[in-house]
Scaffold this active site. Structure first.
Site, mmCIF file in Angstrom:
data_model
loop_
_atom_site.group_PDB
_atom_site.id
_atom_site.type_symbol
_atom_site.label_atom_id
_atom_site.label_comp_id
_atom_site.label_asym_id
_atom_site.label_seq_id
_atom_site.Cartn_x
_atom_site.Cartn_y
_atom_site.Cartn_z
ATOM 1 N N GLU A 1 0.840 -1.189 0.000
ATOM 2 C CA GLU A 1 0.000 0.000 0.000
ATOM 3 C C GLU A 1 0.876 1.240 0.000
ATOM 4 O O GLU A 1 1.873 1.299 0.706
ATOM 5 C CB GLU A 1 -0.917 -0.010 1.236
ATOM 6 N N CYS B 1 -4.464 5.891 6.335
ATOM 7 C CA CYS B 1 -4.387 4.593 5.683
ATOM 8 C C CYS B 1 -5.735 3.908 5.737
ATOM 9 O O CYS B 1 -6.475 4.059 6.709
ATOM 10 C CB CYS B 1 -3.335 3.746 6.390
ATOM 11 N N CYS C 1 -4.628 -0.018 7.596
ATOM 12 C CA CYS C 1 -4.432 -0.097 9.045
ATOM 13 C C CYS C 1 -5.714 0.214 9.808
ATOM 14 O O CYS C 1 -5.714 0.185 11.037
ATOM 15 C CB CYS C 1 -3.330 0.867 9.479
ATOM 16 N N HIS D 1 -4.210 4.254 13.909
ATOM 17 C CA HIS D 1 -3.772 5.636 14.112
ATOM 18 C C HIS D 1 -4.716 6.368 15.052
ATOM 19 O O HIS D 1 -4.284 7.185 15.881
ATOM 20 C CB HIS D 1 -3.678 6.375 12.779
ATOM 21 N N ARG E 1 2.249 -3.729 11.721
ATOM 22 C CA ARG E 1 3.516 -3.481 11.035
ATOM 23 C C ARG E 1 4.621 -2.988 11.951
ATOM 24 O O ARG E 1 5.757 -2.861 11.521
ATOM 25 C CB ARG E 1 3.285 -2.491 9.888
ATOM 26 N N SER F 1 6.314 1.902 9.016
ATOM 27 C CA SER F 1 7.040 1.868 7.749
ATOM 28 C C SER F 1 8.047 2.997 7.637
ATOM 29 O O SER F 1 8.960 2.933 6.819
ATOM 30 C CB SER F 1 6.061 1.904 6.568
ATOM 31 N N CYS G 1 3.570 -0.489 4.148
ATOM 32 C CA CYS G 1 2.308 0.210 3.949
ATOM 33 C C CYS G 1 2.556 1.414 3.037
ATOM 34 O O CYS G 1 2.074 2.509 3.272
ATOM 35 C CB CYS G 1 1.723 0.643 5.292
ATOM 36 N N CYS H 1 5.771 0.635 -3.875
ATOM 37 C CA CYS H 1 7.207 0.689 -4.171
ATOM 38 C C CYS H 1 7.532 0.622 -5.652
ATOM 39 O O CYS H 1 6.851 -0.034 -6.410
ATOM 40 C CB CYS H 1 7.929 -0.488 -3.508
#
Length: 545
Positions: free
Chosen positions: A14, A61, A64, A68, A457, A480, A524, A527
């Site tokens: 993500e 996100c 997740c 948060h 994570r 991350s 998360c 890439c």
């Protein structure tokens, strides 16, 4: 002669991330992680009511879901000296446990498994032999007719020339070593987990109203217990039991079966000596005792106490205005203004570089398991030793891509087991007439607070400064960022950058091995991976899933 390889994009993650690695003599010599997305939510929060912060940060996100928000309300509660009721603690634990169960299942089967499982090879499997294999390793064996049906489904994808969600894979790569029958068994469980993960996600909706971003959290507690009835708790409990059964009978056996063919990866994808865990799942309202303990490891398995005052963020290699490393309470989020002000030779990421005592620790499942193992936690030690014995490997193999993947499975099972106790205690409290889920409180005029959680994570922290009853400054450091952050001013690389160094690459045009380590961190952020050799500019462009 070496090669430059560009993998763009890497999917099964993500967000937006770019990774470059330099290859020499068939191995990664150097690596760089580059976060390609600017968050900036901290800037939006200035001047707002602290009680609203969790609604904003939760939208960082969609994977997740609510973690948060959990750290954010805890930061305000810390600033305002609020101790939440026991029922609120239990519901938060249950929702967090549901997050782990759902997240880790999705990661293993849909984000990471295809780095080890060759879908096309499964077409050559003998359904009868696959059924025998399933009977030997799975707690939920299937008959040969079932595996024949799955094989035909996969064959339809392949013969049509449209692999769909399996398109652009490195099928047939020499790094795939599972026999066809193991590939077919794993592929069948891939399909089975699709419906299970949807049910697991519903656990959040039962207590939180919806998923993602459930709306049950408030500063001071939760809002979802006073009106709970037996049927609603029973629905949550039923899904939890079904999820635990899948974990015990399918996920863990699959993990061990696949790992037994890739034991060489117990020496690849490590290189990290420092590990950090905040700990989580409080056993009391003051959070003085936790299911998952916190701690810091500098080397080996010697665990130190964790001091959040030792955390800083370095922006030397990031696209932010220059400054010295700062603790999050004093941190700032100031992106560079103007295209001509970017130092393209030294700055390469939107991610800052978090450090603990000037070290770059790995966070996540492996860090949590190592900290608990180093502290002698009985349940963790028993589970880890069982896996090591089953695979016939030493404890040193934990510090690797294989160890990171195994740790994720171990903690999924342990957290799932603990959820039963929280459910029973919650039901008992309600039966006794205790339905308190919220502690009244008053907003402070001026204070600082922080909320720390260990989420799927890794270590997640939110820091808030309140002045005049409003948010003066807000910073958060996500897992991350710890793992994929760039080098710092002293040239110390981040955990993933170090983990990639030494990774063998069998086929420069298909760098499957890089994906294995990158995916083992469950990034998360999306890439793009570049493989660079200093001796040539030869370039391949490939697509991967």
């Amino acid at each position: 002669m070496g090669k430059r390889i560009i993998i763009d994009p890497i999917t099964r993650i993500e967000g937006h991330l770019r990774i470059e690695v330099e290859v020499e003599n068939g191995k990664v010599k150097d690596a760089w992680c580059s976060g390609q997305m600017f968050r900036g939510i901290e800037m939006m929060l200035r001047g707002r009511d602290p009680r609203d912060a969790h609604h904003f940060v939760q939208r960082s996100c969609g994977v997740c879901t609510y973690v948060h928000a959990l750290s954010s309300v805890k930061a305000v509660e810390d600033a305002c000296k609020i101790i939440i009721p026991d029922n609120a603690r239990l519901v938060r634990n249950l929702m967090h446990g549901a997050q782990f169960q759902h997240d880790h299942l999705v990661h293993f089967y849909y984000l990471h498994a295809l780095d080890w499982v060759d879908i096309v090879s499964a077409l050559d499997a003998d359904p009868v032999k696959t059924a025998k294999l399933s009977e030997n390793v799975s707690g939920h064996p299937q008959k040969s007719e079932y595996f024949k049906e799955v094989r035909e489904k996969l064959k339809t994808f392949v013969t049509s020339g449209q692999l769909g969600l399996f398109n652009n894979g490195y099928w047939g790569h020499s790094a795939y070593v599972l026999p066809p029958e193991a590939n077919l068994m794993a592929a069948s469980h891939y399909l089975e987990a699709l419906s299970l993960q949807a049910k697991a996600a519903r656990m959040h909706a039962i207590f939180g109203g919806k998923n993602p971003h459930p709306q049950f959290l408030v500063v001071g507690g939760v809002t979802s217990v006073a009106d709970l009835d037996v049927a609603r708790i029973g629905e949550f409990e039923a899904i939890w039991k079904e999820t635990c059964e899948f974990i015990d009978k399918i996920y863990i056996p699959d993990l061990l079966a696949v790992a037994s063919f890739y034991k060489d990866w117990g020496a690849i994808g490590g290189n990290n000596e420092a590990f950090l865990a905040y700990g989580d799942f409080a056993n009391d309202a003051k959070e003085e005792n936790k299911l998952m303990p916190g701690g810091f490891i500098r080397k080996g398995l010697v665990v130190e106490s964790m001091d959040p005052n030792r955390i800083t963020e370095d922006v030397t290699r990031a696209w932010y205005e220059k400054g010295t490393p700062k603790h999050p309470f004093n941190g700032a989020t100031r992106p560079i203004q103007g295209e001509t002000n970017y130092d393209t030779n030294n700055q390469y990421s939107w991610l800052k570089a978090p450090r603990y005592d000037e070290l770059a620790p790995e966070v996540g499942p492996l860090a949590r398991v190592l900290v608990a193992y180093g502290k002698g936690d009985p349940a963790v030690k028993k589970a880890v030793d069982r896996v090591l014995k089953k695979l016939d490997i030493g404890a040193g193999a934990l510090f690797s891509t294989l160890g990171r993947t195994a740790a994720r499975g171990i903690e999924t099972q342990l957290i799932g087991n603990a959820m039963g106790g929280w459910i029973d205690t919650l039901k008992s409290n309600i039966d006794k007439g205790d339905k308190k889920t919220y502690q009244p409180w008053a907003m402070t005029d001026k204070a600082r607070g922080f909320g720390l959680n260990d989420v799927p994570r890794g270590a997640l922290g939110h820091w808030i400064e309140i002045e005049g009853g409003k948010i003066k400054n807000y910073q958060y450091v996500v897992p991350s960022t710890w793992n994929f952050g760039p080098a710092d001013a002293k040239g110390n690389k981040g955990p993933v950058e170090r983990s990639l160094i030494g990774t063998p690459i069998a086929d420069a045009a298909k760098p499957l091995e890089i994906l294995r380590t990158v995916h083992s961190y469950d990034p998360c952020i999306a890439c793009a991976v570049h493989v660079i050799d200093p001796h040539t500019n030869e370039t391949y462009k490939v697509q991967v899933i």
